[in-house]
Write a protein that holds these residues in place. Structure first.
Motif, PDB file in Angstrom:
ATOM      1  N   GLN A   1     -90.328  22.406 -31.278  1.00 45.33           N
ATOM      2  CA  GLN A   1     -91.052  21.258 -30.754  1.00 45.33           C
ATOM      3  C   GLN A   1     -90.145  20.428 -29.849  1.00 45.33           C
ATOM      4  OE1 GLN A   1     -92.873  18.874 -33.785  1.00 45.33           O
ATOM      5  NE2 GLN A   1     -94.060  17.647 -32.348  1.00 45.33           N
TER       6      GLN A   1
ATOM      7  N   GLU B   1     -92.575  21.339 -22.305  1.00 35.06           N
ATOM      8  CA  GLU B   1     -93.803  20.569 -22.145  1.00 35.06           C
ATOM      9  C   GLU B   1     -94.802  21.407 -21.369  1.00 35.06           C
ATOM     10  OE1 GLU B   1     -95.496  16.731 -19.599  1.00 35.06           O
ATOM     11  OE2 GLU B   1     -93.353  17.205 -19.602  1.00 35.06           O
ATOM     12  N   VAL B   2     -95.978  21.593 -21.917  1.00 32.31           N
ATOM     13  CA  VAL B   2     -97.018  22.353 -21.222  1.00 32.31           C
ATOM     14  C   VAL B   2     -97.616  21.462 -20.141  1.00 32.31           C
ATOM     15  CG1 VAL B   2     -99.203  23.583 -21.446  1.00 32.31           C
ATOM     16  CG2 VAL B   2     -97.525  23.670 -23.311  1.00 32.31           C
TER      17      VAL B   2
ATOM     18  N   LEU C   1    -100.396  30.237 -25.093  1.00 28.45           N
ATOM     19  CA  LEU C   1    -100.121  28.850 -25.463  1.00 28.45           C
ATOM     20  C   LEU C   1    -100.012  28.686 -26.979  1.00 28.45           C
ATOM     21  CD1 LEU C   1    -102.464  27.078 -22.900  1.00 28.45           C
ATOM     22  CD2 LEU C   1     -99.973  26.839 -23.020  1.00 28.45           C
ATOM     23  N   ASP C   2    -100.850  29.401 -27.725  1.00 31.05           N
ATOM     24  CA  ASP C   2    -100.776  29.369 -29.182  1.00 31.05           C
ATOM     25  C   ASP C   2     -99.436  29.916 -29.666  1.00 31.05           C
ATOM     26  OD1 ASP C   2    -102.050  29.266 -31.959  1.00 31.05           O
ATOM     27  OD2 ASP C   2    -101.545  31.396 -31.776  1.00 31.05           O
ATOM     28  N   CYS C   3     -98.991  31.016 -29.041  1.00 29.95           N
ATOM     29  CA  CYS C   3     -97.711  31.604 -29.444  1.00 29.95           C
ATOM     30  C   CYS C   3     -96.530  30.709 -29.068  1.00 29.95           C
ATOM     31  CB  CYS C   3     -97.549  32.981 -28.803  1.00 29.95           C
ATOM     32  SG  CYS C   3     -98.657  34.256 -29.460  1.00 29.95           S
ATOM     33  N   VAL C   4     -96.612  30.082 -27.899  1.00 28.27           N
ATOM     34  CA  VAL C   4     -95.551  29.147 -27.505  1.00 28.27           C
ATOM     35  C   VAL C   4     -95.453  28.009 -28.516  1.00 28.27           C
ATOM     36  CG1 VAL C   4     -94.900  27.412 -25.784  1.00 28.27           C
ATOM     37  CG2 VAL C   4     -95.576  29.698 -25.045  1.00 28.27           C
ATOM     38  N   ALA C   5     -96.593  27.459 -28.904  1.00 33.43           N
ATOM     39  CA  ALA C   5     -96.592  26.368 -29.880  1.00 33.43           C
ATOM     40  C   ALA C   5     -95.990  26.804 -31.213  1.00 33.43           C
ATOM     41  CB  ALA C   5     -98.018  25.851 -30.088  1.00 33.43           C
ATOM     42  N   ALA C   6     -96.198  28.073 -31.567  1.00 33.41           N
ATOM     43  CA  ALA C   6     -95.690  28.580 -32.848  1.00 33.41           C
ATOM     44  C   ALA C   6     -94.209  28.947 -32.791  1.00 33.41           C
ATOM     45  CB  ALA C   6     -96.511  29.799 -33.263  1.00 33.41           C
TER      46      ALA C   6
ATOM     47  N   LEU D   1     -94.598  25.628 -17.837  1.00 33.68           N
ATOM     48  CA  LEU D   1     -93.908  24.847 -18.854  1.00 33.68           C
ATOM     49  C   LEU D   1     -92.759  24.100 -18.205  1.00 33.68           C
ATOM     50  CD1 LEU D   1     -93.612  27.652 -21.580  1.00 33.68           C
ATOM     51  CD2 LEU D   1     -95.463  25.983 -21.324  1.00 33.68           C
TER      52      LEU D   1
END
Length: 403
Positions: A330, A334-335, A321-326, A350
């Motif tokens: 944006q 959507e998670v 999830l951290d890597c997806v956000a990075a 997602l």
């Protein structure tokens, strides 16, 4: 930070996490293709390295040479496989021996469990509560079981299921995890609520067994079913299992009284008398080849605890999830999987436009997940063979597709 620096930092972090991972060596217990990130173990688990040789022995020696004698002779006769393998599987779902029997499909076992639960509940109760977002087959089977037993199906949101239970509730059927979103439901609390209402609860464990602790005995679950081809890696079409709590076994009345569940199967009696214990959950002749492939696949759990697997699962999904956000622009996804550990199973889902097309592109680039209509990308994390570098590469590849 530039994209290159960003990906480099996370790739280094993934390498550090993999180096510190006590379960990393378990990947060698599986046969996986080079260059592929496999995040679809919540649909079909990877091939355990022991399976091919074991099945070759079953076919050439046990079937080929021993022939029908293999049903009753040797250290592991075929006839006792459903209970023997059930006892091997039992610790993975938190059950003591003698409460799990392996065989048939999840759908068949669910039918047995629901009708058996209605008969355990007794007269005067009229409702069968069913997870409103359940896997479709569970809903179909529940509707059929309700017609047979005179119950009325009432769809419920698991989050509100406890409030929906009352003196008219006979049976409650819930999924431990939502197959679309990966949301984990509160098995201990909901089981306690069912017991307080005097209802019999049936849990579907297909998306949790082998990925996290379940605690069937600890939490007083009545009945449970699950498949073995996801996180338990039993192989395509591997037999499912049925859990019947010891306290219910003498009264459990299966709607499918096959000869394998008879107290004296070879007497060929015209009337049915159920076997003692969990064996009364058996129906017909078991599928021995699939059964023994599962037996071999369970070898990968030697020396492994479900608690350690759960800890890695949460770390993997947090990192993904951290890597997806990075990496992912944006607004592109959507998670829909809960961020809270207590509500997250071992997958990340997602939501995005053209999810089917995005997943096809991911697979073409060597990252295998799956798609659920209309707009869900699902990524299943099997900690026995998935590492942090896999998670980082999957998220980075997804970012490239949207980039």
């Amino acid at each position: 930070m530039s994209d290159a620096l960003l990906s480099g930092a996370r790739a280094r972090r993934a390498a550090e996490l993999d180096a510190a991972d006590d379960l990393a060596g378990l990947r060698e217990r599986f046969t996986l293709p080079e260059g592929v990130v496999y995040l679809d173990g919540n649909s079909l688990g990877a091939l355990a390295a022991t399976v091919a040789a074991r099945l070759a022995d079953v076919v050439t020696e046990q079937w080929g040479n021993q022939l029908i004698r293999s049903w009753t002779e040797g250290d592991t006769p075929w006839w006792t496989a459903p209970e023997r393998i059930g006892d091997r599987l039992a610790p993975l779902v938190g059950a003591a021996p003698g409460q799990v029997v392996v065989g048939d499909s999840t759908s068949v076992n669910l039918f047995k469990a629901l009708v058996g639960a209605a008969r355990l509940a007794g007269p005067g109760r009229t409702r069968l509560l069913v997870d409103a977002a359940t896997f479709p087959t569970d809903g179909y089977i529940a509707a059929s079981a309700a017609r047979m037993t005179g119950l009325t199906v009432t769809p419920v949101d698991p989050a509100a299921a406890a409030e929906a239970m009352g003196p008219d509730t006979a049976v409650v059927l819930l999924n431990h995890a939502d197959y679309r979103t990966g949301r984990l439901h509160d098995l201990p609390a909901l089981t306690a609520a069912a017991r307080a209402a005097g209802a019999v609860i049936v849990w579907d464990l297909c998306h949790t067994a082998g990925a996290l602790p379940v605690g069937l005995d600890e939490h007083g679950v009545d009945l449970a079913v699950g498949c073995t081809y996801k996180y338990l890696n039993g192989g395509p079409g591997a037999p499912a299992y049925l859990y019947i709590a010891a306290r219910h076994q003498s009264a459990f009345d299966s709607p499918l009284p096959g000869w394998n569940g008879h107290a004296d199967p070879f007497a060929m009696a015209p009337s049915y008398e159920a076997a003692r214990g969990v064996a009364r959950g058996r129906v017909g002749t078991p599928d021995i080849l699939s059964m023994l492939a599962l037996d071999a696949a369970l070898d990968v759990w030697d020396g492994v605890t479900v608690e350690a697997v759960r800890a890695k699962s949460l770390a993997l999904t947090d990192f993904f999830l951290d890597c997806v956000a990075a990496y992912v622009p944006q607004g592109a996804v959507e998670v829909v999987t809960p961020a809270e550990h207590g509500h997250r199973a071992s997958q990340v889902s997602l939501r995005t436009e053209d999810a089917s097309g995005v997943m096809r592109e991911l697979i073409s680039r060597g990252v295998i997940g799956d798609f659920r209509a209309p707009d869900i990308l699902r990524f299943g994390f099997t900690p026995l063979y998935v590492g942090f570098a896999d998670a980082e590469r999957a998220a980075r590849t997804l970012g490239h597709i949207f980039g």
